[in-house]
Design a protein around this motif. Structure first.
Motif, PDB file in Angstrom:
ATOM      1  N   ASP A  32      33.216 -11.479 -56.354  1.00  0.00           N
ATOM      2  CA  ASP A  32      32.425 -10.277 -56.636  1.00  0.00           C
ATOM      3  C   ASP A  32      33.377  -9.087 -56.670  1.00  0.00           C
ATOM      4  O   ASP A  32      33.551  -8.392 -55.663  1.00  0.00           O
ATOM      5  CB  ASP A  32      31.388 -10.134 -55.509  1.00  0.00           C
ATOM      6  CG  ASP A  32      30.292  -9.129 -55.818  1.00  0.00           C
ATOM      7  OD1 ASP A  32      29.956  -8.957 -57.006  1.00  0.00           O
ATOM      8  OD2 ASP A  32      29.756  -8.516 -54.869  1.00  0.00           O
TER       9      ASP A  32
ATOM     10  N   THR B 169      31.360 -11.942 -60.721  1.00  0.00           N
ATOM     11  CA  THR B 169      30.294 -10.951 -60.905  1.00  0.00           C
ATOM     12  C   THR B 169      30.896  -9.558 -60.726  1.00  0.00           C
ATOM     13  O   THR B 169      31.792  -9.357 -59.898  1.00  0.00           O
ATOM     14  CB  THR B 169      29.135 -11.125 -59.890  1.00  0.00           C
ATOM     15  OG1 THR B 169      29.665 -11.171 -58.566  1.00  0.00           O
ATOM     16  CG2 THR B 169      28.349 -12.393 -60.152  1.00  0.00           C
ATOM     17  N   THR B 170      30.394  -8.625 -61.542  1.00  0.00           N
ATOM     18  CA  THR B 170      30.782  -7.221 -61.379  1.00  0.00           C
ATOM     19  C   THR B 170      29.494  -6.421 -61.303  1.00  0.00           C
ATOM     20  O   THR B 170      28.408  -6.949 -61.556  1.00  0.00           O
ATOM     21  CB  THR B 170      31.621  -6.713 -62.571  1.00  0.00           C
ATOM     22  OG1 THR B 170      30.779  -6.670 -63.735  1.00  0.00           O
ATOM     23  CG2 THR B 170      32.819  -7.598 -62.843  1.00  0.00           C
ATOM     24  N   ASN B 171      29.628  -5.171 -60.921  1.00  0.00           N
ATOM     25  CA  ASN B 171      28.492  -4.244 -61.000  1.00  0.00           C
ATOM     26  C   ASN B 171      29.071  -2.865 -61.297  1.00  0.00           C
ATOM     27  O   ASN B 171      30.302  -2.691 -61.254  1.00  0.00           O
ATOM     28  CB  ASN B 171      27.628  -4.307 -59.721  1.00  0.00           C
ATOM     29  CG  ASN B 171      28.362  -3.834 -58.482  1.00  0.00           C
ATOM     30  OD1 ASN B 171      29.149  -2.892 -58.534  1.00  0.00           O
ATOM     31  ND2 ASN B 171      28.114  -4.490 -57.356  1.00  0.00           N
TER      32      ASN B 171
ATOM     33  N   LEU C 260      31.575  -1.608 -58.719  1.00  0.00           N
ATOM     34  CA  LEU C 260      32.860  -2.320 -58.703  1.00  0.00           C
ATOM     35  C   LEU C 260      33.728  -1.932 -59.899  1.00  0.00           C
ATOM     36  O   LEU C 260      34.947  -1.801 -59.770  1.00  0.00           O
ATOM     37  CB  LEU C 260      32.623  -3.841 -58.686  1.00  0.00           C
ATOM     38  CG  LEU C 260      31.939  -4.398 -57.430  1.00  0.00           C
ATOM     39  CD1 LEU C 260      31.554  -5.863 -57.611  1.00  0.00           C
ATOM     40  CD2 LEU C 260      32.842  -4.224 -56.200  1.00  0.00           C
TER      41      LEU C 260
ATOM     42  N   LYS D 141      23.909  -8.699 -66.677  1.00  0.00           N
ATOM     43  CA  LYS D 141      23.280  -8.436 -65.379  1.00  0.00           C
ATOM     44  C   LYS D 141      22.280  -7.296 -65.538  1.00  0.00           C
ATOM     45  O   LYS D 141      22.616  -6.222 -66.044  1.00  0.00           O
ATOM     46  CB  LYS D 141      24.380  -8.054 -64.387  1.00  0.00           C
ATOM     47  CG  LYS D 141      24.077  -8.394 -62.969  1.00  0.00           C
ATOM     48  CD  LYS D 141      25.343  -8.196 -62.159  1.00  0.00           C
ATOM     49  CE  LYS D 141      25.115  -8.356 -60.698  1.00  0.00           C
ATOM     50  NZ  LYS D 141      26.289  -7.952 -59.934  1.00  0.00           N
TER      51      LYS D 141
ATOM     52  N   PHE E 171      20.281 -10.150 -52.638  1.00  0.00           N
ATOM     53  CA  PHE E 171      21.345  -9.409 -51.927  1.00  0.00           C
ATOM     54  C   PHE E 171      21.182  -9.631 -50.428  1.00  0.00           C
ATOM     55  O   PHE E 171      20.494  -8.865 -49.743  1.00  0.00           O
ATOM     56  CB  PHE E 171      21.235  -7.914 -52.259  1.00  0.00           C
ATOM     57  CG  PHE E 171      21.914  -7.509 -53.540  1.00  0.00           C
ATOM     58  CD1 PHE E 171      21.953  -8.351 -54.634  1.00  0.00           C
ATOM     59  CD2 PHE E 171      22.512  -6.254 -53.656  1.00  0.00           C
ATOM     60  CE1 PHE E 171      22.578  -7.966 -55.823  1.00  0.00           C
ATOM     61  CE2 PHE E 171      23.148  -5.862 -54.827  1.00  0.00           C
ATOM     62  CZ  PHE E 171      23.181  -6.712 -55.916  1.00  0.00           C
TER      63      PHE E 171
ATOM     64  N   ARG F 148      22.562  -6.772 -47.806  1.00  0.00           N
ATOM     65  CA  ARG F 148      21.757  -5.536 -47.752  1.00  0.00           C
ATOM     66  C   ARG F 148      20.423  -5.791 -47.058  1.00  0.00           C
ATOM     67  O   ARG F 148      19.888  -4.903 -46.403  1.00  0.00           O
ATOM     68  CB  ARG F 148      21.541  -4.975 -49.169  1.00  0.00           C
ATOM     69  CG  ARG F 148      22.833  -4.489 -49.796  1.00  0.00           C
ATOM     70  CD  ARG F 148      22.591  -3.646 -51.024  1.00  0.00           C
ATOM     71  NE  ARG F 148      23.808  -3.522 -51.810  1.00  0.00           N
ATOM     72  CZ  ARG F 148      23.938  -2.781 -52.897  1.00  0.00           C
ATOM     73  NH1 ARG F 148      22.906  -2.097 -53.347  1.00  0.00           N
ATOM     74  NH2 ARG F 148      25.084  -2.726 -53.550  1.00  0.00           N
TER      75      ARG F 148
ATOM     76  N   ALA G 205      24.246 -13.106 -53.172  1.00  0.00           N
ATOM     77  CA  ALA G 205      25.087 -11.918 -53.396  1.00  0.00           C
ATOM     78  C   ALA G 205      25.046 -11.000 -52.178  1.00  0.00           C
ATOM     79  O   ALA G 205      24.300 -11.249 -51.228  1.00  0.00           O
ATOM     80  CB  ALA G 205      24.593 -11.169 -54.630  1.00  0.00           C
ATOM     81  N   SER G 206      25.886  -9.962 -52.222  1.00  0.00           N
ATOM     82  CA  SER G 206      25.997  -9.028 -51.103  1.00  0.00           C
ATOM     83  C   SER G 206      26.413  -9.777 -49.841  1.00  0.00           C
ATOM     84  O   SER G 206      25.814  -9.613 -48.782  1.00  0.00           O
ATOM     85  CB  SER G 206      24.670  -8.278 -50.916  1.00  0.00           C
ATOM     86  OG  SER G 206      24.765  -7.299 -49.916  1.00  0.00           O
TER      87      SER G 206
ATOM     88  N   ARG H  83      28.653 -10.542 -46.771  1.00  0.00           N
ATOM     89  CA  ARG H  83      29.384  -9.610 -45.905  1.00  0.00           C
ATOM     90  C   ARG H  83      30.453 -10.256 -45.025  1.00  0.00           C
ATOM     91  O   ARG H  83      31.341  -9.594 -44.542  1.00  0.00           O
ATOM     92  CB  ARG H  83      28.397  -8.916 -44.956  1.00  0.00           C
ATOM     93  CG  ARG H  83      27.378  -8.042 -45.623  1.00  0.00           C
ATOM     94  CD  ARG H  83      27.880  -6.614 -45.683  1.00  0.00           C
ATOM     95  NE  ARG H  83      26.794  -5.713 -45.993  1.00  0.00           N
ATOM     96  CZ  ARG H  83      26.435  -5.367 -47.216  1.00  0.00           C
ATOM     97  NH1 ARG H  83      27.099  -5.833 -48.244  1.00  0.00           N
ATOM     98  NH2 ARG H  83      25.427  -4.535 -47.414  1.00  0.00           N
TER      99      ARG H  83
ATOM    100  N   THR I  30      28.567 -15.404 -54.543  1.00  0.00           N
ATOM    101  CA  THR I  30      29.574 -14.493 -55.094  1.00  0.00           C
ATOM    102  C   THR I  30      30.161 -13.692 -53.932  1.00  0.00           C
ATOM    103  O   THR I  30      29.445 -13.013 -53.204  1.00  0.00           O
ATOM    104  CB  THR I  30      29.034 -13.627 -56.260  1.00  0.00           C
ATOM    105  OG1 THR I  30      30.158 -12.966 -56.849  1.00  0.00           O
ATOM    106  CG2 THR I  30      27.961 -12.617 -55.857  1.00  0.00           C
TER     107      THR I  30
HETATM  108  C1  E4P Z   1      26.165  -8.884 -56.764  1.00  0.00           C
HETATM  109  O1  E4P Z   1      26.299  -9.376 -57.845  1.00  0.00           O
HETATM  110  C2  E4P Z   1      26.617  -7.547 -56.360  1.00  0.00           C
HETATM  111  O2  E4P Z   1      27.685  -7.163 -57.168  1.00  0.00           O
HETATM  112  C3  E4P Z   1      27.121  -7.467 -54.949  1.00  0.00           C
HETATM  113  O3  E4P Z   1      27.085  -8.723 -54.304  1.00  0.00           O
HETATM  114  C4  E4P Z   1      26.587  -6.333 -54.169  1.00  0.00           C
HETATM  115  O4  E4P Z   1      27.069  -6.399 -52.854  1.00  0.00           O
HETATM  116  P1  E4P Z   1      27.115  -5.157 -51.857  1.00  0.00           P
HETATM  117  O5  E4P Z   1      25.834  -5.110 -51.106  1.00  0.00           O
HETATM  118  O6  E4P Z   1      28.268  -5.491 -50.934  1.00  0.00           O
HETATM  119  O7  E4P Z   1      27.368  -3.931 -52.686  1.00  0.00           O
END
Ligand code: E4P
Length: 215
Positions: free
Chosen positions: A6, A26-28, A31, A83, A129, A132, A163-164, A166, A183
């Motif tokens: 990620d 994966t990107t957002n 990122l 996405k 996520f 979060r 995702a997300s 930690r 991810t």
């Molecule tokens: C998923 O595709 C997101 O890019 C990512 O996992 C978000 O994670 P974060 O809560 O650490 O920002």
């Protein structure tokens, strides 16, 4: 369970890809912005490093805009996955793009009902996520397990991207909960490789060897 990274940092992607454990990226927008580089240039570089699904996120919030951006993203490379945020407009865009055989990843999923809606709209992937959710006092890993049960029960082909993430425990917990993919941020990969007993064991083996055979 497949492992994705990620991040939009090409050096980090290159390093983890070299280990042979990486199936996708994966990107957002956060990122990509962190790298301060042009979206299409970064994504094109990533396609050279990883031969697997690469998620690039739309910025538009209306369905038409998302579809337009989605087509653009998909045109960058056959491995691109669009996405799309979990909103009614997002679902509409997923529905249109899926009919064009464009792969989609519905992001910012925080409930099993949202995941079910995304799957019904034709999403290739859903991204709960988990970190979060944990931060908000809910159980992120349990959400992954719930979504998996629903997808299996109704034979829906959508795959779960946990995702997300930690910390290292989230990786194994996601696998146990039935995520198809996790991810993982670069920093979490680094922590997950390590265990103090592995380091101590290596040191003890070397010391014992040197004591008998020299350096
Ligand atoms: C998923 O595709 C997101 O890019 C990512 O996992 C978000 O994670 P974060 O809560 O650490 O920002």
């Amino acid at each position: 369970m497949k492992l994705y990274i990620d991040t939009a940092n090409v050096a980090h992607i290159k390093e983890i890809a070299a280990l042979g454990i990486l199936s996708g990226v994966t990107t957002n927008p956060t990122l990509i912005a962190k790298e301060g580089r042009d979206f299409k240039t970064v994504i094109a570089e990533i396609t050279e490093l990883v031969d697997g699904p690469i998620s690039g996120e739309v910025i538009a919030l209306d369905a038409e805009g998302m579809v337009r951006e989605g087509r653009d993203i998909a045109a960058i490379h056959p491995n691109l996955v669009v996405k799309i945020p979990m909103t009614p407009a997002g679902l509409q865009a997923v529905h249109v793009l899926s009919q064009e055989n464009i792969k989609t990843n519905v992001t910012l999923v925080f409930s099993a009902s949202q995941a079910l809606f995304a799957a019904k709209a034709g999403a290739t992937y859903v991204s709960p996520f988990i970190g979060r959710l944990d931060d908000a006092g809910q159980d992120g890993v349990q959400l992954v397990a719930d979504i998996r049960m629903i997808l299996d029960q109704y034979d829906l082909p959508t795959e779960i991207i946990s995702a997300s993430i930690r910390h290292p425990q989230h990786i194994a917990q996601s696998a146990l909960a039935g995520a198809h993919i996790a991810t993982i941020p670069y920093a979490v990969f680094q922590k997950a490789f390590k265990h103090p007993l592995t380091d101590q064991g290596i040191e003890a083996f070397l010391t014992d060897w040197k004591n008998v055979f020299g350096a």
